[in-house]
Design a protein around this motif. Structure first.
Motif, PDB file in Angstrom:
ATOM      1  N   GLY A 196     -61.169  19.627  35.413  1.00 27.10           N
ATOM      2  CA  GLY A 196     -61.749  20.923  35.114  1.00 27.10           C
ATOM      3  C   GLY A 196     -60.776  21.953  34.584  1.00 27.10           C
ATOM      4  N   LEU A 197     -59.517  21.654  34.570  1.00 31.49           N
ATOM      5  CA  LEU A 197     -58.536  22.613  34.055  1.00 31.49           C
ATOM      6  C   LEU A 197     -58.809  22.831  32.565  1.00 31.49           C
ATOM      7  N   PRO A 198     -58.992  24.089  32.153  1.00 30.54           N
ATOM      8  CA  PRO A 198     -59.461  24.337  30.777  1.00 30.54           C
ATOM      9  C   PRO A 198     -58.424  24.088  29.695  1.00 30.54           C
ATOM     10  N   SER A 199     -57.162  24.146  30.027  1.00 35.70           N
ATOM     11  CA  SER A 199     -56.147  23.893  29.012  1.00 35.70           C
ATOM     12  C   SER A 199     -54.843  23.529  29.698  1.00 35.70           C
ATOM     13  N   ASP A 200     -53.876  23.130  28.888  1.00 38.85           N
ATOM     14  CA  ASP A 200     -52.579  22.767  29.466  1.00 38.85           C
ATOM     15  C   ASP A 200     -51.785  24.000  29.904  1.00 38.85           C
ATOM     16  N   ARG A 201     -52.375  25.186  29.747  1.00 36.59           N
ATOM     17  CA  ARG A 201     -51.714  26.373  30.285  1.00 36.59           C
ATOM     18  C   ARG A 201     -51.938  26.501  31.795  1.00 36.59           C
ATOM     19  N   PHE A 202     -52.888  25.727  32.295  1.00 37.02           N
ATOM     20  CA  PHE A 202     -53.213  25.769  33.716  1.00 37.02           C
ATOM     21  C   PHE A 202     -52.518  24.614  34.431  1.00 37.02           C
ATOM     22  N   PHE A 203     -51.882  24.962  35.545  1.00 41.47           N
ATOM     23  CA  PHE A 203     -51.131  23.965  36.302  1.00 41.47           C
ATOM     24  C   PHE A 203     -51.285  24.267  37.777  1.00 41.47           C
ATOM     25  N   ALA A 204     -51.519  23.248  38.588  1.00 43.93           N
ATOM     26  CA  ALA A 204     -51.670  23.463  40.025  1.00 43.93           C
ATOM     27  C   ALA A 204     -50.787  22.484  40.777  1.00 43.93           C
ATOM     28  N   GLU A 205     -50.344  22.910  41.940  1.00 45.73           N
ATOM     29  CA  GLU A 205     -49.513  22.040  42.766  1.00 45.73           C
ATOM     30  C   GLU A 205     -49.769  22.310  44.239  1.00 45.73           C
ATOM     31  N   ARG A 206     -49.423  21.318  45.040  1.00 40.58           N
ATOM     32  CA  ARG A 206     -49.566  21.409  46.505  1.00 40.58           C
ATOM     33  C   ARG A 206     -48.481  20.501  47.091  1.00 40.58           C
ATOM     34  N   PRO A 207     -47.245  20.874  46.936  1.00 42.07           N
ATOM     35  CA  PRO A 207     -46.120  19.959  47.164  1.00 42.07           C
ATOM     36  C   PRO A 207     -46.002  19.393  48.571  1.00 42.07           C
ATOM     37  N   GLU A 208     -46.423  20.148  49.580  1.00 40.08           N
ATOM     38  CA  GLU A 208     -46.270  19.655  50.939  1.00 40.08           C
ATOM     39  C   GLU A 208     -47.619  19.399  51.603  1.00 40.08           C
ATOM     40  N   GLY A 209     -48.653  19.372  50.781  1.00 37.72           N
ATOM     41  CA  GLY A 209     -49.961  19.048  51.320  1.00 37.72           C
ATOM     42  C   GLY A 209     -50.625  20.165  52.089  1.00 37.72           C
ATOM     43  N   SER A 210     -50.097  21.388  51.951  1.00 41.00           N
ATOM     44  CA  SER A 210     -50.715  22.520  52.633  1.00 41.00           C
ATOM     45  C   SER A 210     -50.999  23.623  51.620  1.00 41.00           C
ATOM     46  N   VAL A 211     -50.076  24.549  51.473  1.00 43.41           N
ATOM     47  CA  VAL A 211     -50.238  25.656  50.521  1.00 43.41           C
ATOM     48  C   VAL A 211     -50.319  25.111  49.099  1.00 43.41           C
ATOM     49  N   SER A 212     -51.186  25.747  48.299  1.00 46.50           N
ATOM     50  CA  SER A 212     -51.311  25.355  46.898  1.00 46.50           C
ATOM     51  C   SER A 212     -51.107  26.584  46.018  1.00 46.50           C
ATOM     52  N   THR A 213     -50.595  26.334  44.823  1.00 46.31           N
ATOM     53  CA  THR A 213     -50.401  27.386  43.839  1.00 46.31           C
ATOM     54  C   THR A 213     -51.067  26.983  42.535  1.00 46.31           C
ATOM     55  N   LEU A 214     -51.840  27.880  41.982  1.00 48.76           N
ATOM     56  CA  LEU A 214     -52.414  27.708  40.656  1.00 48.76           C
ATOM     57  C   LEU A 214     -51.644  28.614  39.711  1.00 48.76           C
ATOM     58  N   LYS A 215     -51.060  28.019  38.693  1.00 55.63           N
ATOM     59  CA  LYS A 215     -50.268  28.790  37.746  1.00 55.63           C
ATOM     60  C   LYS A 215     -50.958  28.781  36.393  1.00 55.63           C
ATOM     61  N   ILE A 216     -50.998  29.933  35.774  1.00 56.84           N
ATOM     62  CA  ILE A 216     -51.548  30.063  34.438  1.00 56.84           C
ATOM     63  C   ILE A 216     -50.454  30.629  33.552  1.00 56.84           C
ATOM     64  N   GLN A 217     -50.130  29.896  32.529  1.00 60.21           N
ATOM     65  CA  GLN A 217     -49.077  30.332  31.610  1.00 60.21           C
ATOM     66  C   GLN A 217     -49.706  31.016  30.397  1.00 60.21           C
ATOM     67  N   ARG A 218     -48.974  31.969  29.878  1.00 60.01           N
ATOM     68  CA  ARG A 218     -49.388  32.662  28.649  1.00 60.01           C
ATOM     69  C   ARG A 218     -50.860  33.061  28.723  1.00 60.01           C
ATOM     70  N   THR A 219     -51.188  33.887  29.711  1.00 60.11           N
ATOM     71  CA  THR A 219     -52.586  34.228  29.979  1.00 60.11           C
ATOM     72  C   THR A 219     -53.282  34.796  28.747  1.00 60.11           C
ATOM     73  N   GLN A 220     -54.559  34.478  28.650  1.00 63.79           N
ATOM     74  CA  GLN A 220     -55.434  34.968  27.588  1.00 63.79           C
ATOM     75  C   GLN A 220     -56.578  35.750  28.230  1.00 63.79           C
ATOM     76  N   GLN A 221     -57.242  36.549  27.435  1.00 63.35           N
ATOM     77  CA  GLN A 221     -58.329  37.366  27.972  1.00 63.35           C
ATOM     78  C   GLN A 221     -59.439  36.509  28.568  1.00 63.35           C
ATOM     79  N   GLU A 222     -59.661  35.351  27.994  1.00 65.95           N
ATOM     80  CA  GLU A 222     -60.736  34.484  28.512  1.00 65.95           C
ATOM     81  C   GLU A 222     -60.393  33.891  29.874  1.00 65.95           C
ATOM     82  N   ASP A 223     -59.156  34.071  30.327  1.00 64.50           N
ATOM     83  CA  ASP A 223     -58.789  33.600  31.660  1.00 64.50           C
ATOM     84  C   ASP A 223     -59.249  34.572  32.745  1.00 64.50           C
ATOM     85  N   SER A 224     -59.694  35.746  32.355  1.00 62.32           N
ATOM     86  CA  SER A 224     -60.158  36.736  33.338  1.00 62.32           C
ATOM     87  C   SER A 224     -61.343  36.186  34.111  1.00 62.32           C
TER      88      SER A 224
END
Lengths: 113, 116
Positions: free
Chosen positions: B59-87
């Motif tokens: 479901g990630l809309p583009s390669d600008r979106f990246f998610a991780e959960r390195p230790e199986g608990s906390v997760s981070t969703l990162k969006i690079q070079r944000t665009q208005q449609e990411d709002s």
């Protein structure tokens, strides 16, 4: 591709009246969820329906599931203002290792005094 | 016990900036999901983790979106070079089991991202 449709999209009703929200989905699934969302808030789980003919009730809300018709209903009895919110149905999508939910577009319920 | 928490609750970014959204699931929950909810719409699936493994990112809309959960608990969703449609509002959900029937997903309060 699994698609979920709700109707109506908007429902204005008077306190004390009854009404039903409908949720249709396009492919087989045996898990259907109803969530409530208040403005600016997150989703609150209301019901999980797991089998054909399942019926669950909580207060003035009753949900049912017909897997053969691919239809779920959320019935509101004697509405009160506190029920005003957006209601979403969501269907579990099978495939691979995920248990993602496919949501309907929501029904905005406004209960008028 | 505490529910799913997300931070920040609100984020305003200028177009082109990178953002990072954090999710703290309910303790002990194996499954973690990210959804995107546009205004007036239902949530749409982005990605799914089982412990630290990202098993579905369809479901990630583009390669600008990246998610991780390195230790199986906390997760981070990162969006690079944000665009208005990411709002949108980005919702995190967690559940205890993997694939069990009746396994409810519990949602966090969401992060409302506005890209100017």
């Amino acid at each position: 591709e699994l698609k979920v449709e709700q109707n109506p999209l908007f429902l204005s009703m008077q306190e004390g009246k009854n009404y039903t929200i409908y949720c249709n989905y396009s492919t087989t699934s045996d898990r259907l969820y109803w969530y409530r969302q208040d403005p600016g808030k997150s989703l609150e789980s209301l019901f999980v329906l797991l089998s054909n003919g399942a019926v669950k009730q909580e207060g003035r809300l009753m949900a049912s599931l017909d897997t053969k018709a691919r239809l779920s209903t959320l019935h509101i009895t004697a509405a009160v203002h506190d029920l005003s919110a957006t209601y979403f149905c969501a269907v579990a999508a099978y495939g691979g290792a995920t248990n993602k939910l496919i949501f309907g577009t929501g029904t905005l319920l406004a209960v008028q005094p | 016990g505490a529910g799913v928490s997300q931070s920040p609750r609100y984020k305003v970014a200028k177009r082109g900036q990178d953002v990072a959204l954090r999710c703290d699931p309910i303790s002990g929950h194996v499954s973690l999901f990210w959804y995107q909810q546009a205004l007036g719409q239902g949530p749409e699936f982005l990605t799914y983790f089982q412990n630290e493994a990202q098993l579905d990112k369809s479901g990630l809309p583009s390669d600008r979106f990246f998610a991780e959960r390195p230790e199986g608990s906390v997760s981070t969703l990162k969006i690079q070079r944000t665009q208005q449609e990411d709002s949108a509002v980005y919702l995190c959900a967690s559940s205890f089991y993997t694939g069990a029937q009746g396994d409810t997903q519990y949602f966090g309060p969401g992060t409302r991202l506005t890209v100017l």
